[in-house]
Write an enzyme that holds these catalytic residues in place. Structure first.
Site, short mmCIF file in Angstrom:
data_model
loop_
_atom_site.label_atom_id
_atom_site.label_comp_id
_atom_site.label_asym_id
_atom_site.label_seq_id
_atom_site.Cartn_x
_atom_site.Cartn_y
_atom_site.Cartn_z
N GLU A 274 33.16 3.92 -19.73
CA GLU A 274 33.18 5.18 -18.95
C GLU A 274 32.35 5.06 -17.68
OE1 GLU A 274 31.40 8.00 -21.65
OE2 GLU A 274 33.05 7.94 -23.07
N ARG A 313 20.59 14.63 -4.70
CA ARG A 313 19.85 13.58 -5.41
C ARG A 313 18.42 13.39 -4.92
NH1 ARG A 313 20.90 8.92 -6.01
NH2 ARG A 313 20.68 8.81 -8.28
N TYR A 317 15.93 14.18 -7.90
CA TYR A 317 15.35 13.02 -8.60
C TYR A 317 14.42 12.22 -7.72
CZ TYR A 317 19.93 13.77 -10.87
OH TYR A 317 21.04 14.30 -11.45
N CYS A 343 15.91 26.35 3.66
CA CYS A 343 14.54 26.86 3.60
C CYS A 343 13.82 26.44 2.33
CB CYS A 343 14.58 28.38 3.67
SG CYS A 343 15.70 28.93 4.94
N GLU A 344 13.64 25.16 2.15
CA GLU A 344 12.90 24.64 1.01
C GLU A 344 12.25 23.32 1.45
OE1 GLU A 344 13.68 25.00 -2.77
OE2 GLU A 344 15.41 26.34 -2.66
N TYR A 371 27.88 11.32 -7.42
CA TYR A 371 27.00 12.47 -7.64
C TYR A 371 26.51 13.05 -6.31
CZ TYR A 371 27.25 10.38 -12.26
OH TYR A 371 27.72 9.84 -13.42
N1 LLP Z 1 29.78 8.98 -19.85
C1 LLP Z 1 29.00 10.02 -20.15
C2 LLP Z 1 29.12 10.66 -21.46
C3 LLP Z 1 28.06 10.50 -19.20
O1 LLP Z 1 27.27 11.52 -19.50
C4 LLP Z 1 27.97 9.87 -17.93
C5 LLP Z 1 27.02 10.33 -16.92
C6 LLP Z 1 28.84 8.79 -17.67
C7 LLP Z 1 29.72 8.37 -18.65
C8 LLP Z 1 28.83 8.06 -16.36
O2 LLP Z 1 27.62 7.43 -16.12
P1 LLP Z 1 27.47 6.47 -14.83
O3 LLP Z 1 28.36 5.28 -15.05
O4 LLP Z 1 27.88 7.24 -13.63
O5 LLP Z 1 26.04 6.14 -14.83
N2 LLP Z 1 23.52 13.14 -11.50
C9 LLP Z 1 22.84 11.92 -11.85
C10 LLP Z 1 23.64 11.12 -12.86
C11 LLP Z 1 23.97 11.87 -14.11
C12 LLP Z 1 24.81 11.08 -15.08
C13 LLP Z 1 25.31 11.92 -16.17
N3 LLP Z 1 26.17 11.26 -17.12
C14 LLP Z 1 22.55 11.14 -10.59
O6 LLP Z 1 22.87 11.61 -9.51
O7 LLP Z 1 21.93 10.09 -10.65
#
Ligand code: LLP
Length: 415
Positions: A274, A313, A317, A343-344, A371
């Protein structure tokens, strides 16, 4: 910088199109994606997993633009979704619902119905209450839902705590120690069909060892199940592979895939992955224009027309994104706080960046394909950015800039 974003005569290009040209045609802020980069990433997975029964389910949440979903669908991708909305997007983009896995801890009854109606490949179930609910919903529709349990392997992904999901204290997945019991229960529910096992331990992992530790724990359970006569059709190892934002050295896709394959030691199950970020992160950037240069007593600010609502981001983070001038050499280099108009104090895109810029210069916030747009908001009544996909020498508007009228179209004044 990826080969798809590069300088030519001191001007920054996305493939064969200059970012200045994109900005003059579509305005800023604007997300720009490279079709070749997107395609290249997906192909690396296909090549690395060639000869093994597999399905790459792109994590829609990373970037859900229809053009991107459509591109991946045409390359053979399946999709990992976390809401009914994402399922609709996948179908609107021409994706095959039979290649969809549905993750997430809070699936509603109507989302379950929608997914059962569409005949998705599998529900990644995250709790015992969800298991019971899904069985009931499927029963009421006269269907059997294919399920896998998302097992929480309790391994430390060594990533940012907000995006770490595979530890005991996290809300995700079913506890490792309870998984066997739940599989037995699921196996006895008439409207469920146990087809797989799933795990996802976090995002932006730059080290391969937590992935392998998770696979090993998953395989122990798979063996246990087999002893009890429950044979699985697939193993879903989630996403999470990190990318380089600054100086990280994550394994490449081929290396990651090879390590997983060897950890699987020739297991017969279909392998599902995934990935989100690694497919889109470095394939996109956020193009923005400097509105003002403001000289302060301690620091100088470049106030740009993109903000934390466009790219959350950094604010959320404290994430680092490289920032590049769209044109090099025109101005003297200064050191700036790159901030938006919101305004932050948290509304920043970068700290202490040395850039040759002046008012009206354009800059590119790099590695923003994942993201970025998908987490954007309308805070401060800011319409969301336009999105452009570049393909060789051509640019395609893949999402129009939102209008202010669209933002309040659903609102009503009380007489
Ligand atoms: N599968 C599931 C169940 C997930 O919760 C996620 C991401 C993925 C796959 C994909 O993960 P990736 O390959 O993209 O790492 N907003 C955060 C990242 C949150 C990820 C949430 N879950 C950021 O901007 O770093």
């Amino acid at each position: 910088m990826s080969v798809h974003f590069h300088y030519q005569d001191n001007r920054l290009y996305a493939e064969g199109v200059s970012l200045e040209d994109i900005a003059s045609r579509f305005g800023t802020p604007c997300y720009v994606y490279s079709r070749a980069a997107l395609t290249g990433g997906f192909r690396q997975f296909s090549d690395a997993l060639k000869g093994r029964d597999h399905l790459v389910c792109y994590a829609v949440k990373a970037n859900s633009n229809l053009a991107i979903l459509n591109l991946f669908a045409r390359l053979g991708a399946g999709f990992d979704i976390v809401s009914g909305g994402e399922l609709k997007r996948v179908m609107a983009a021409g994706g095959d619902p039979k290649k969809v896995v549905f993750s997430g801890v809070g699936k509603t009854e109507s989302e379950m119905r929608m997914a059962l109606e569409a005949d998705i490949l599998c529900f990644n179930v995250e709790s015992s209450s969800e298991l019971y609910r899904l069985n009931e919903v499927a029963k009421s529709m006269g269907k059997r839902a294919a399920i896998s349990l998302r097992v929480n392997p309790d391994v430390d992904a060594k990533t940012h705590p907000y995006i770490s999901t595979g530890l005991k204290q996290n809300k995700f997945g079913v506890a490792y120690a309870e998984a066997m019991e739940l599989y037995r229960k699921a196996g006895a529910m008439p409207n469920l069909r146990v087809t797989g096992m799933d795990c996802h331990i976090g995002s932006q992992l730059t080290d391969i060892s937590p992935f392998i530790a998770a696979v090993e724990k998953v395989l122990l359970l798979v063996d246990e199940l087999e002893k009890e006569g429950i044979a699985l059709e697939h193993l879903d190892l989630g996403g999470g592979l990190g990318i380089r934002y600054k100086d990280e050295t994550p394994p490449g896709i081929p290396e990651y895939a090879a390590a997983l394959l060897s950890a699987l030691k020739g297991r017969p199950q279909k392998l599902i992955l995934e990935p989100g970020r690694v497919l889109v992160g470095n394939a996109g950037l956020l193009l923005t224009t400097v509105e003002y240069i403001k000289r302060g007593e301690e620091r100088n600010f470049a106030i740009v027309d993109a903000a934390m609502n466009d790219l959350m981001r950094p604010a959320l983070y404290d994430a680092y994104h490289d920032i590049l001038p769209v044109t090099r050499g025109g101005h003297e280099t200064g050191t700036y706080e790159i901030v938006g108009p919101i305004c932050e104090t948290g509304d920043f895109l970068g700290h202490e960046r040395a850039l040759p810029i002046a008012a009206q210069s354009r800059i590119a916030i790099m590695s923003a394909g994942a993201y970025g747009m998908s987490m954007s908001s309308n805070y401060n009544t800011r319409p969301r950015a336009a999105e452009v996909m570049v393909d060789g020498e051509s640019m395609h508007l893949v999402r129009e800039r939102e209008t202010v009228e669209q933002l309040y179209a659903g609102e009503r004044i009380v007489a």
